[in-house]
Design an enzyme around this catalytic site. Structure first.
Site, PDB file in Angstrom:
ATOM      1  N   CYS A  79       0.812  -1.219   0.000  1.00  0.00           N
ATOM      2  CA  CYS A  79       0.000   0.000   0.000  1.00  0.00           C
ATOM      3  C   CYS A  79       0.854   1.283   0.000  1.00  0.00           C
ATOM      4  O   CYS A  79       1.418   1.621  -1.026  1.00  0.00           O
ATOM      5  CB  CYS A  79      -0.990  -0.066   1.163  1.00  0.00           C
ATOM      6  SG  CYS A  79      -2.445   0.933   0.861  1.00  0.00           S
ATOM      7  N   HIS A 169      -3.240  -5.287   1.677  1.00  0.00           N
ATOM      8  CA  HIS A 169      -2.535  -5.529   2.943  1.00  0.00           C
ATOM      9  C   HIS A 169      -2.539  -7.012   3.334  1.00  0.00           C
ATOM     10  O   HIS A 169      -3.352  -7.422   4.163  1.00  0.00           O
ATOM     11  CB  HIS A 169      -3.236  -4.757   4.069  1.00  0.00           C
ATOM     12  CG  HIS A 169      -3.084  -3.283   3.978  1.00  0.00           C
ATOM     13  ND1 HIS A 169      -2.013  -2.613   4.518  1.00  0.00           N
ATOM     14  CD2 HIS A 169      -3.869  -2.345   3.414  1.00  0.00           C
ATOM     15  CE1 HIS A 169      -2.144  -1.321   4.290  1.00  0.00           C
ATOM     16  NE2 HIS A 169      -3.267  -1.125   3.615  1.00  0.00           N
ATOM     17  N   GLU A 171      -0.734  -8.419   5.336  1.00  0.00           N
ATOM     18  CA  GLU A 171      -0.433  -8.517   6.780  1.00  0.00           C
ATOM     19  C   GLU A 171      -1.699  -8.430   7.637  1.00  0.00           C
ATOM     20  O   GLU A 171      -1.668  -8.723   8.827  1.00  0.00           O
ATOM     21  CB  GLU A 171       0.582  -7.433   7.187  1.00  0.00           C
ATOM     22  CG  GLU A 171       0.080  -5.990   7.195  1.00  0.00           C
ATOM     23  CD  GLU A 171      -0.003  -5.332   5.816  1.00  0.00           C
ATOM     24  OE1 GLU A 171       0.114  -6.042   4.804  1.00  0.00           O
ATOM     25  OE2 GLU A 171      -0.206  -4.101   5.767  1.00  0.00           O
TER      26      GLU A 171
HETATM   27  N1  GLN Z   1      -3.681   6.330   1.179  1.00  0.00           N
HETATM   28  C1  GLN Z   1      -2.382   6.027   1.698  1.00  0.00           C
HETATM   29  C2  GLN Z   1      -1.302   6.829   0.975  1.00  0.00           C
HETATM   30  O1  GLN Z   1      -1.559   7.478   0.043  1.00  0.00           O
HETATM   31  C3  GLN Z   1      -2.081   4.543   1.587  1.00  0.00           C
HETATM   32  C4  GLN Z   1      -3.058   3.768   2.419  1.00  0.00           C
HETATM   33  C5  GLN Z   1      -2.519   2.544   3.068  1.00  0.00           C
HETATM   34  O2  GLN Z   1      -1.310   2.320   3.156  1.00  0.00           O
HETATM   35  N2  GLN Z   1      -3.426   1.758   3.588  1.00  0.00           N
HETATM   36  O3  GLN Z   1      -0.185   6.794   1.374  1.00  0.00           O
END
Ligand code: GLN
Length: 196
Positions: A79, A169, A171
């Protein structure tokens, strides 16, 4: 095998729990000196990429970490971690490591669909659970980038040499297979780097 988890912000504790479940030792990367320990791979967790990027620069960790990734140390990025690696961010002027030749879109699923859970095929693993939280997706990939998973028409997981990166994710789910896949990358790297 020792895995380093970037622990300046975000859900690093969940990655650590997953590593413990798999019986893998881990160290936290919280400050510059932590980057000079012995480890065989790095995890960049989810969280807020803008905050992580800012902290990495303030803590003077940014350049050393980028060099380790450029040098071939295996990286698992989830992410926000994917955003840190990306060459290009479609809807943001900020750039971070730029080691992964992809263009990502931040918060790509909009406010309505901020978080959701699905199951999709992950190449080489099978169908796995995928939890998305204000996730980016990958708009396009450069040469040599292997697409590993899609959610509907959008790319959500890729591999490029030593870098394994995804929008969701792993994890946060019980399924351990993505982390195991990464452990295999680390083992492979250890074998080749030690035989040189
Ligand atoms: N929206 C976050 C970003 O732009 C990422 C979201 C996440 O890691 N769950 O960094």
């Amino acid at each position: 095998m020792i895995i380093a988890v970037l622990a300046v912000q975000g859900d690093f504790a969940e990655h650590k729990k997953m590593l413990e479940k798999l019986g893998v030792s881990c160290v936290e990367l919280r400050k510059k000196e932590d980057l000079f320990q012995e480890y065989d791979g790095i995890i960049l967790p989810g969280g807020e990429s803008t905050v992580q990027g800012k902290l990495l620069r303030e803590l003077d960790m940014f350049d050393s970490l980028r060099l380790q990734i450029e040098d071939g140390l295996p990286v698992l990025a989830t992410c926000a971690g994917l955003i840190l690696l990306a060459d290009n961010i479609e809807n943001d002027d900020r750039r971070y490591f730029k080691t992964l030749p992809v263009t990502v879109k931040r918060n790509a699923y909009g406010r309505q669909l901020g978080s959701f859970h699905v199951e999709n095929e992950f190449k080489g693993i099978g169908v796995i659970p995928m939890t998305f939280i204000r996730a980016p997706y990958i708009k396009s990939v450069g040469n040599g980038v292997e697409i590993l998973a899609k959610e509907k028409e959008h790319i959500v997981a890729v591999r490029y040499m030593n870098q394994l990166a995804m929008s969701f994710h792993p994890e946060l789910d019980e399924d351990e297979r993505v982390h195991k896949y990464f452990m295999e990358m680390v083992q492979e790297y250890n074998k080749t780097s030690k035989s040189l």
